[in-house]
Design a protein around this motif. Structure first.
Motif, PDB file in Angstrom:
ATOM      1  N   ALA A  36      32.505  52.566  46.778  1.00 55.49           N
ATOM      2  CA  ALA A  36      33.241  51.188  46.281  1.00 55.49           C
ATOM      3  C   ALA A  36      34.448  50.919  47.214  1.00 55.49           C
ATOM      4  O   ALA A  36      35.435  50.360  47.016  1.00 55.49           O
ATOM      5  CB  ALA A  36      34.022  51.766  45.015  1.00 55.49           C
ATOM      6  N   ASP A  65      43.764  48.614  46.236  1.00 59.48           N
ATOM      7  CA  ASP A  65      42.349  48.714  46.367  1.00 59.48           C
ATOM      8  C   ASP A  65      41.745  49.618  45.360  1.00 59.48           C
ATOM      9  O   ASP A  65      40.689  49.154  44.907  1.00 59.48           O
ATOM     10  CB  ASP A  65      42.383  49.857  47.376  1.00 59.48           C
ATOM     11  CG  ASP A  65      42.766  49.355  48.923  1.00 59.48           C
ATOM     12  OD1 ASP A  65      42.456  48.268  49.284  1.00 59.48           O
ATOM     13  OD2 ASP A  65      42.953  50.281  49.815  1.00 59.48           O
ATOM     14  N   CYS A  68      41.814  46.850  42.372  1.00 59.47           N
ATOM     15  CA  CYS A  68      40.537  45.963  42.747  1.00 59.47           C
ATOM     16  C   CYS A  68      39.268  46.695  41.924  1.00 59.47           C
ATOM     17  O   CYS A  68      38.222  45.955  41.381  1.00 59.47           O
ATOM     18  CB  CYS A  68      40.342  45.775  44.169  1.00 59.47           C
ATOM     19  SG  CYS A  68      38.883  44.664  44.617  1.00 59.47           S
ATOM     20  N   VAL A  69      39.036  47.921  42.198  1.00 61.65           N
ATOM     21  CA  VAL A  69      37.700  48.775  41.861  1.00 61.65           C
ATOM     22  C   VAL A  69      37.700  48.571  40.326  1.00 61.65           C
ATOM     23  O   VAL A  69      36.944  48.321  39.647  1.00 61.65           O
ATOM     24  CB  VAL A  69      37.680  50.116  42.440  1.00 61.65           C
ATOM     25  CG1 VAL A  69      36.618  50.712  41.773  1.00 61.65           C
ATOM     26  CG2 VAL A  69      37.464  49.977  43.956  1.00 61.65           C
ATOM     27  N   VAL A  71      39.279  46.636  38.184  1.00 57.35           N
ATOM     28  CA  VAL A  71      38.946  45.284  37.333  1.00 57.35           C
ATOM     29  C   VAL A  71      37.536  44.853  37.595  1.00 57.35           C
ATOM     30  O   VAL A  71      37.036  44.423  36.948  1.00 57.35           O
ATOM     31  CB  VAL A  71      39.843  44.098  38.388  1.00 57.35           C
ATOM     32  CG1 VAL A  71      39.658  42.528  37.965  1.00 57.35           C
ATOM     33  CG2 VAL A  71      41.463  44.390  38.047  1.00 57.35           C
ATOM     34  N   LYS A  72      36.772  45.393  38.894  1.00 58.52           N
ATOM     35  CA  LYS A  72      35.319  45.017  38.751  1.00 58.52           C
ATOM     36  C   LYS A  72      34.696  45.915  37.817  1.00 58.52           C
ATOM     37  O   LYS A  72      33.550  45.207  37.625  1.00 58.52           O
ATOM     38  CB  LYS A  72      34.974  45.278  40.221  1.00 58.52           C
ATOM     39  CG  LYS A  72      35.465  44.320  41.538  1.00 58.52           C
ATOM     40  CD  LYS A  72      34.795  44.548  42.928  1.00 58.52           C
ATOM     41  CE  LYS A  72      35.398  43.764  43.612  1.00 58.52           C
ATOM     42  NZ  LYS A  72      35.022  44.242  44.980  1.00 58.52           N
ATOM     43  N   LEU A  73      35.137  46.983  37.541  1.00 57.99           N
ATOM     44  CA  LEU A  73      34.393  47.667  36.614  1.00 57.99           C
ATOM     45  C   LEU A  73      34.814  47.437  35.168  1.00 57.99           C
ATOM     46  O   LEU A  73      34.296  47.813  34.101  1.00 57.99           O
ATOM     47  CB  LEU A  73      34.906  49.188  36.619  1.00 57.99           C
ATOM     48  CG  LEU A  73      34.679  49.931  37.897  1.00 57.99           C
ATOM     49  CD1 LEU A  73      35.077  51.274  38.281  1.00 57.99           C
ATOM     50  CD2 LEU A  73      32.926  50.114  37.974  1.00 57.99           C
ATOM     51  N   GLY A  74      35.854  46.217  34.905  1.00 57.52           N
ATOM     52  CA  GLY A  74      35.993  45.855  33.609  1.00 57.52           C
ATOM     53  C   GLY A  74      37.097  46.589  33.146  1.00 57.52           C
ATOM     54  O   GLY A  74      37.262  46.669  31.950  1.00 57.52           O
ATOM     55  N   ARG A  77      44.305  47.525  34.865  1.00 65.15           N
ATOM     56  CA  ARG A  77      44.871  47.930  36.031  1.00 65.15           C
ATOM     57  C   ARG A  77      45.629  49.160  35.919  1.00 65.15           C
ATOM     58  O   ARG A  77      46.036  49.454  34.528  1.00 65.15           O
ATOM     59  CB  ARG A  77      45.692  46.785  36.654  1.00 65.15           C
ATOM     60  CG  ARG A  77      44.839  45.628  37.090  1.00 65.15           C
ATOM     61  CD  ARG A  77      45.543  44.468  37.574  1.00 65.15           C
ATOM     62  NE  ARG A  77      46.633  44.825  38.700  1.00 65.15           N
ATOM     63  CZ  ARG A  77      46.353  44.885  39.851  1.00 65.15           C
ATOM     64  NH1 ARG A  77      45.222  44.063  40.082  1.00 65.15           N
ATOM     65  NH2 ARG A  77      47.263  44.987  40.672  1.00 65.15           N
TER      66      ARG A  77
END
Length: 89
Positions: A36, A65, A68-69, A71-74, A77
């Motif tokens: 990732a 960093d 960001c990962v 958030v991309k995974l739903g 934060r």
């Protein structure tokens, strides 16, 4: 486990590696991994859900960093305060 938590391994006072545990079923183990970004590897459990993030280069990874990962995974934060041990030494 319902809340994420961070575990950091230090060597000679410097962070060597870290692992961000994500919510998972008790006893669930990693079955698949995916890169990732530089210094980050996502572990996925048997269900296909993310169960953790390996941080292989803590001194090179920022809270942004990691978030960001997430958030991309739903996922939600994580606060800078919770990630502070990555750069404590």
């Amino acid at each position: 486990m319902k809340e994420p938590y961070l575990e950091v391994t230090f060597r000679h006072g410097q962070p060597l590696a870290a692992y961000l545990y994500l919510p998972r079923q008790q006893g669930e183990k990693s079955r698949k991994t995916a890169k990732a970004g530089q210094g980050l590897i996502i572990d996925f459990g048997e269900s296909g859900n993310p169960i953790g993030i390996e941080i292989t280069a803590p001194s090179n990874v920022t809270a942004d960093d990691i978030n960001c990962v997430l958030v991309k995974l739903g996922l939600s934060r994580i606060s800078n305060k919770e990630l502070a041990p990555l750069h404590a030494a």
